[in-house]
Design a protein around this motif. Structure first.
Motif, PDB file in Angstrom:
ATOM      1  N   SER A  13       0.813  -1.217   0.000  1.00 42.47           N
ATOM      2  CA  SER A  13       0.000   0.000   0.000  1.00 42.47           C
ATOM      3  C   SER A  13       0.845   1.264   0.000  1.00 42.47           C
ATOM      4  CB  SER A  13      -0.952   0.011   1.197  1.00 42.47           C
ATOM      5  OG  SER A  13      -0.260   0.175   2.413  1.00 42.47           O
ATOM      6  N   LEU A  14       2.136   1.143   0.330  1.00 48.88           N
ATOM      7  CA  LEU A  14       2.994   2.331   0.258  1.00 48.88           C
ATOM      8  C   LEU A  14       3.105   2.842  -1.175  1.00 48.88           C
ATOM      9  CD1 LEU A  14       6.188   1.751   2.466  1.00 48.88           C
ATOM     10  CD2 LEU A  14       4.317   3.361   2.876  1.00 48.88           C
ATOM     11  N   TRP A  15       3.187   1.905  -2.115  1.00 43.77           N
ATOM     12  CA  TRP A  15       3.539   2.356  -3.472  1.00 43.77           C
ATOM     13  C   TRP A  15       2.537   1.905  -4.531  1.00 43.77           C
ATOM     14  CZ3 TRP A  15       7.858  -0.797  -6.244  1.00 43.77           C
ATOM     15  CH2 TRP A  15       7.954  -2.087  -5.722  1.00 43.77           C
ATOM     16  N   TRP A  16       1.481   1.235  -4.118  1.00 42.46           N
ATOM     17  CA  TRP A  16       0.492   0.782  -5.097  1.00 42.46           C
ATOM     18  C   TRP A  16      -0.925   1.088  -4.640  1.00 42.46           C
ATOM     19  CZ3 TRP A  16       2.725   0.045  -9.453  1.00 42.46           C
ATOM     20  CH2 TRP A  16       4.048  -0.389  -9.467  1.00 42.46           C
ATOM     21  N   ALA A  17      -1.759   1.450  -5.586  1.00 40.93           N
ATOM     22  CA  ALA A  17      -3.184   1.650  -5.336  1.00 40.93           C
ATOM     23  C   ALA A  17      -3.923   0.343  -5.592  1.00 40.93           C
ATOM     24  CB  ALA A  17      -3.727   2.755  -6.233  1.00 40.93           C
ATOM     25  N   SER A  18      -5.066   0.203  -4.957  1.00 41.46           N
ATOM     26  CA  SER A  18      -5.929  -0.961  -5.168  1.00 41.46           C
ATOM     27  C   SER A  18      -7.283  -0.457  -5.665  1.00 41.46           C
ATOM     28  CB  SER A  18      -6.096  -1.744  -3.859  1.00 41.46           C
ATOM     29  OG  SER A  18      -6.646  -0.920  -2.853  1.00 41.46           O
ATOM     30  N   PRO A  19      -8.133  -1.346  -6.163  1.00 44.05           N
ATOM     31  CA  PRO A  19      -9.457  -0.887  -6.608  1.00 44.05           C
ATOM     32  C   PRO A  19     -10.232  -0.212  -5.474  1.00 44.05           C
ATOM     33  CG  PRO A  19      -9.010  -3.054  -7.494  1.00 44.05           C
ATOM     34  CD  PRO A  19      -7.905  -2.757  -6.514  1.00 44.05           C
ATOM     35  N   MET A  20     -10.376  -0.902  -4.351  1.00 48.50           N
ATOM     36  CA  MET A  20     -10.960  -0.350  -3.134  1.00 48.50           C
ATOM     37  C   MET A  20     -10.150  -0.917  -1.969  1.00 48.50           C
ATOM     38  SD  MET A  20     -13.497  -1.642  -5.384  1.00 48.50           S
ATOM     39  CE  MET A  20     -14.650  -2.791  -4.629  1.00 48.50           C
ATOM     40  N   TYR A  21     -10.500  -0.524  -0.736  1.00 46.46           N
ATOM     41  CA  TYR A  21      -9.813  -1.085   0.428  1.00 46.46           C
ATOM     42  C   TYR A  21     -10.742  -1.066   1.632  1.00 46.46           C
ATOM     43  CZ  TYR A  21      -9.117   3.795   1.913  1.00 46.46           C
ATOM     44  OH  TYR A  21      -9.314   5.101   2.282  1.00 46.46           O
ATOM     45  N   PHE A  22     -10.489  -1.965   2.575  1.00 44.09           N
ATOM     46  CA  PHE A  22     -11.204  -1.961   3.849  1.00 44.09           C
ATOM     47  C   PHE A  22     -10.509  -1.005   4.806  1.00 44.09           C
ATOM     48  CE2 PHE A  22     -12.785  -6.046   2.259  1.00 44.09           C
ATOM     49  CZ  PHE A  22     -14.121  -5.965   2.622  1.00 44.09           C
ATOM     50  N   SER A  34      -3.402  -5.835 -15.000  1.00 47.04           N
ATOM     51  CA  SER A  34      -2.841  -6.217 -13.698  1.00 47.04           C
ATOM     52  C   SER A  34      -3.375  -7.579 -13.270  1.00 47.04           C
ATOM     53  CB  SER A  34      -3.199  -5.166 -12.641  1.00 47.04           C
ATOM     54  OG  SER A  34      -2.671  -3.906 -12.986  1.00 47.04           O
ATOM     55  N   TRP A  35      -4.672  -7.802 -13.443  1.00 42.18           N
ATOM     56  CA  TRP A  35      -5.261  -9.089 -13.075  1.00 42.18           C
ATOM     57  C   TRP A  35      -4.698 -10.211 -13.954  1.00 42.18           C
ATOM     58  CZ3 TRP A  35     -11.134  -7.401 -12.631  1.00 42.18           C
ATOM     59  CH2 TRP A  35     -11.288  -6.593 -11.495  1.00 42.18           C
ATOM     60  N   GLU A  36      -4.573  -9.930 -15.242  1.00 43.94           N
ATOM     61  CA  GLU A  36      -4.041 -10.958 -16.152  1.00 43.94           C
ATOM     62  C   GLU A  36      -2.592 -11.304 -15.787  1.00 43.94           C
ATOM     63  OE1 GLU A  36      -6.732  -9.880 -20.103  1.00 43.94           O
ATOM     64  OE2 GLU A  36      -4.739  -8.997 -19.839  1.00 43.94           O
ATOM     65  N   LEU A  37      -1.810 -10.287 -15.484  1.00 44.74           N
ATOM     66  CA  LEU A  37      -0.417 -10.542 -15.127  1.00 44.74           C
ATOM     67  C   LEU A  37      -0.334 -11.402 -13.862  1.00 44.74           C
ATOM     68  CD1 LEU A  37       2.592 -10.134 -15.443  1.00 44.74           C
ATOM     69  CD2 LEU A  37       2.373  -7.918 -14.281  1.00 44.74           C
ATOM     70  N   ALA A  38      -1.155 -11.082 -12.870  1.00 43.05           N
ATOM     71  CA  ALA A  38      -1.134 -11.865 -11.634  1.00 43.05           C
ATOM     72  C   ALA A  38      -1.534 -13.316 -11.874  1.00 43.05           C
ATOM     73  CB  ALA A  38      -2.070 -11.234 -10.612  1.00 43.05           C
ATOM     74  N   ALA A  39      -2.395 -13.553 -12.855  1.00 41.15           N
ATOM     75  CA  ALA A  39      -2.886 -14.908 -13.116  1.00 41.15           C
ATOM     76  C   ALA A  39      -1.933 -15.736 -13.987  1.00 41.15           C
ATOM     77  CB  ALA A  39      -4.262 -14.837 -13.787  1.00 41.15           C
ATOM     78  N   LEU A  85      -3.850  -7.462  -2.850  1.00 39.52           N
ATOM     79  CA  LEU A  85      -3.274  -8.712  -3.335  1.00 39.52           C
ATOM     80  C   LEU A  85      -2.856  -8.587  -4.796  1.00 39.52           C
ATOM     81  CD1 LEU A  85      -5.585 -11.426  -1.749  1.00 39.52           C
ATOM     82  CD2 LEU A  85      -3.228 -10.873  -1.145  1.00 39.52           C
ATOM     83  N   ILE A  86      -3.692  -7.904  -5.582  1.00 44.45           N
ATOM     84  CA  ILE A  86      -3.304  -7.605  -6.966  1.00 44.45           C
ATOM     85  C   ILE A  86      -3.364  -6.088  -7.123  1.00 44.45           C
ATOM     86  CG2 ILE A  86      -3.737  -7.995  -9.403  1.00 44.45           C
ATOM     87  CD1 ILE A  86      -5.254 -10.508  -8.684  1.00 44.45           C
ATOM     88  N   PRO A  87      -2.271  -5.408  -6.851  1.00 46.52           N
ATOM     89  CA  PRO A  87      -2.294  -3.952  -6.983  1.00 46.52           C
ATOM     90  C   PRO A  87      -2.397  -3.541  -8.448  1.00 46.52           C
ATOM     91  CG  PRO A  87      -0.067  -4.722  -6.587  1.00 46.52           C
ATOM     92  CD  PRO A  87      -0.956  -5.927  -6.460  1.00 46.52           C
ATOM     93  N   ILE A  88      -2.787  -2.297  -8.659  1.00 47.74           N
ATOM     94  CA  ILE A  88      -2.956  -1.810 -10.032  1.00 47.74           C
ATOM     95  C   ILE A  88      -1.624  -1.262 -10.539  1.00 47.74           C
ATOM     96  CG2 ILE A  88      -4.175  -0.179 -11.499  1.00 47.74           C
ATOM     97  CD1 ILE A  88      -6.471  -0.320  -9.419  1.00 47.74           C
ATOM     98  N   VAL A  89      -1.084  -1.925 -11.540  1.00 52.16           N
ATOM     99  CA  VAL A  89       0.196  -1.513 -12.122  1.00 52.16           C
ATOM    100  C   VAL A  89      -0.033  -1.021 -13.543  1.00 52.16           C
ATOM    101  CG1 VAL A  89       1.388  -3.224 -10.716  1.00 52.16           C
ATOM    102  CG2 VAL A  89       0.734  -3.820 -13.051  1.00 52.16           C
ATOM    103  N   LYS A  90       0.954  -0.322 -14.075  1.00 51.87           N
ATOM    104  CA  LYS A  90       0.866   0.146 -15.459  1.00 51.87           C
ATOM    105  C   LYS A  90       1.183  -1.042 -16.357  1.00 51.87           C
ATOM    106  CE  LYS A  90       2.219   4.077 -18.350  1.00 51.87           C
ATOM    107  NZ  LYS A  90       0.852   4.653 -18.373  1.00 51.87           N
TER     108      LYS A  90
END
Length: 544
Positions: free
Chosen positions: A70-79, A126-131, A191-196
């Motif tokens: 979370s320091l360097w990556w955004a996520s879709p949403m968060y708790f 990002s999701w495809e890369l993680a998979a 778990l799957i941060p949003i990357v370029k």
């Protein structure tokens, strides 16, 4: 029926909408009121890191590195700290009537650190890369397993997710194979941060080696960007992302330095030479660093000792029950965390709606334990094989394991027990008891247990050597298809957990507090069930 969930919703709103079972993280200890109120002149956060991690890719989904995503990556949403979902890159999420299709709308202000917009294609990429199998993501199934095309991409047949469409730059439409009323919760994490995607993936869709390193571009989506990476020297540094789209970070720099020895790290933190630790688990943490250091909310996770139920001697249920009843679990928690921050565990479920109020704890009954061992197929301690207990990776875990071993010696006459620290190379034939956590990043009781003690659960498969119970599977299979406001969803989960209790498969240890692991003068270090700092852009150091 259409459900539309917008930014800033409350847990009550979600429950009333019938579209969520946003579980309540029972908020436990809170940091005490900070005495200092003035920001320090130097805003450089210095963090001790417990080991040499050679791979800092945010796409691995596990390990110590994940704790700093979370320091360097955004996520879709968060708790957040109250278990409410908050918007981040995604501001709206809407299911269709049968919960097989979810539409997500992106924040139009969301940009990467280079100023380029974060698009729907970046989320999809990002999701495809993680998979992709070569990425070696440890938990991608927890996020995307229900998406159409997931099996094909994890199976190496393709590099694109068929079930994810991007009709425009700010809309992601996800098609699921089966209805899932809590799918939006599955993506509300790091778990799957949003990357370029164009930077992180090559022409074949594979991950570019160290694409995130400063010398390779290092474009990020979170509040900080990596400016230094020296894996051999064990040092990493971050500075504020000049284009972060939420608000400007208060820290001017974050420095992470590997310090493997916990005593050394504790001394440096106590002296004020360092401010925080990635994960410092010691029995004397309260005495050494004060209650503020390890305070935090109770999360849906617990640490326990699991039996290998398919190898001798724990393939005999009477031996398992004897091994449980011979351990004074109040003594076990005193031996490992005498002053907290963790609480003694009784059941697996914790920190969510669905915790069983009628749970019957395992008793401490040495006399009955001796009777059970005598009545077992072994007839007594002298015929038991040498026992291997693995996973003693920290001082507190080792203290707990040694307490169990001593209880077995005193109450059962078992003397041949070997402790092994590493979880690596675990082979069921070699290990009889393994310490590990059972938890969830989705605050839902049915999902919690399904991911851990069903036949396909992580604990059943990987820690208990293939434990399986058809009745438990049936109850959980039925529960996860139920609407979240159906009381049987929780009822089935509780019944499955009670059946598991009578299998005598584990020694409960403690419920996990998500510690700050930061000195009192550090504000904004509270973390969520995803182990992430909730709002890292708000971290600041006050005068001590």
């Amino acid at each position: 029926m259409t459900h539309k969930i917008k930014a800033g919703i409350t847990r009550r709103t979600l429950l009333m909408s019938g579209a969520a079972a946003v579980g309540a993280l029972s908020v436990g200890a809170r940091p005490t009121q900070l005495m200092a109120q003035t920001p320090a002149a130097e805003q450089v956060l210095k963090v001790a890191h417990g080991g040499f991690d050679l791979d800092w890719s945010p796409m691995r989904g596990g390990g110590r590195v994940l704790r700093w995503n979370s320091l360097w990556w955004a996520s879709p949403m968060y708790f957040d700290e109250n278990a409410q979902i908050q918007p981040y890159v995604v501001t709206e999420w809407t299911p269709n009537d049968d919960m097989t299709e979810w539409t997500f709308t992106l924040n139009p202000d969301a940009v990467f650190s280079d100023g380029s917009p974060i698009t729907a294609a970046d989320i999809k990429g990002s999701w495809e890369l993680a998979a992709m199998p070569s990425t070696r993501h440890e938990r991608v199934n927890q996020v995307l397993a229900g998406v159409v095309g997931y099996d094909e991409i994890t199976g190496g047949e393709t590099s694109t997710l068929e079930g994810v469409a991007t009709p425009d730059d700010q809309t992601v439409v996800v098609t699921l194979g089966t209805p899932d009323p809590i799918f939006f919760m599955r993506i509300a994490n790091h778990l799957i941060p949003i990357v370029k995607a164009s930077e992180a993936r090559d022409e074949n869709g594979e991950e570019v080696m160290e694409w995130f390193a400063p010398e390779n571009g290092g474009i990020t989506s979170g509040p900080f960007t990596m400016v230094e990476l020296d894996v051999d020297g064990g040092s990493i540094a971050f500075e504020p992302n000049p284009n972060f789209f939420i608000e400007a970070p208060k820290l001017t720099r974050v420095e992470i330095q590997v310090i493997e020895d916990t005593v050394t790290a504790t001394n440096l933190i106590a002296r004020g030479d360092m401010h925080a630790h990635t994960e410092l688990v010691t029995s004397t943490i309260i005495q050494d660093l004060g209650p503020e250091f390890s305070a935090g909310p109770q999360i849906p996770s617990g640490q326990h000792f699991w039996f290998n139920v398919n190898a001798a001697p724990f393939d005999d249920p009477m031996v398992r029950e004897a091994a449980i009843l011979a351990v004074d679990r109040e003594g076990l928690i005193r031996a490992s965390f005498p002053d907290g921050p963790h609480e003694m565990a009784e059941q697996i479920l914790v920190g969510i709606d669905g915790v069983d109020p009628d749970w019957e704890p395992y008793p401490y009954d040495p006399e009955r334990a001796r009777e059970l061992l005598a009545e077992s197929s072994y007839g007594g301690p002298e015929r038991l094989p040498r026992l291997i207990l693995a996973g003693t990776t920290t001082p507190a875990i080792t203290a707990a394991a040694q307490f169990i071993v001593e209880q077995w010696r005193q109450n059962l006459g078992i003397t041949a027990v070997e402790l092994r620290p590493s979880l690596d190379g675990f082979r069921p034939a070699d290990v009889h008891i393994i310490r590990d956590d059972a938890g969830t990043r989705i605050p839902d009781a049915a999902s919690f247990l399904n991911a851990n003690i069903s036949t396909e659960g992580n604990i059943s498969k990987n820690k208990m050597n293939g434990y399986s119970n058809e009745e438990i599977d049936s109850l959980l299979d039925a529960a996860i298809d139920m609407a979240v406001d159906n009381p049987d969803r929780i009822g089935n989960a509780r019944e499955a957990q009670r059946i598991f209790r009578d299998e005598f498969g584990f020694i409960p240890w403690y419920y996990e507090t998500m510690s700050r692991w930061a000195r009192a003068e550090v504000e904004g270090m509270e973390k969520n069930l995803d182990w992430q700092v909730i709002r890292p852009w708000n971290i600041q150091i006050m005068e001590s």
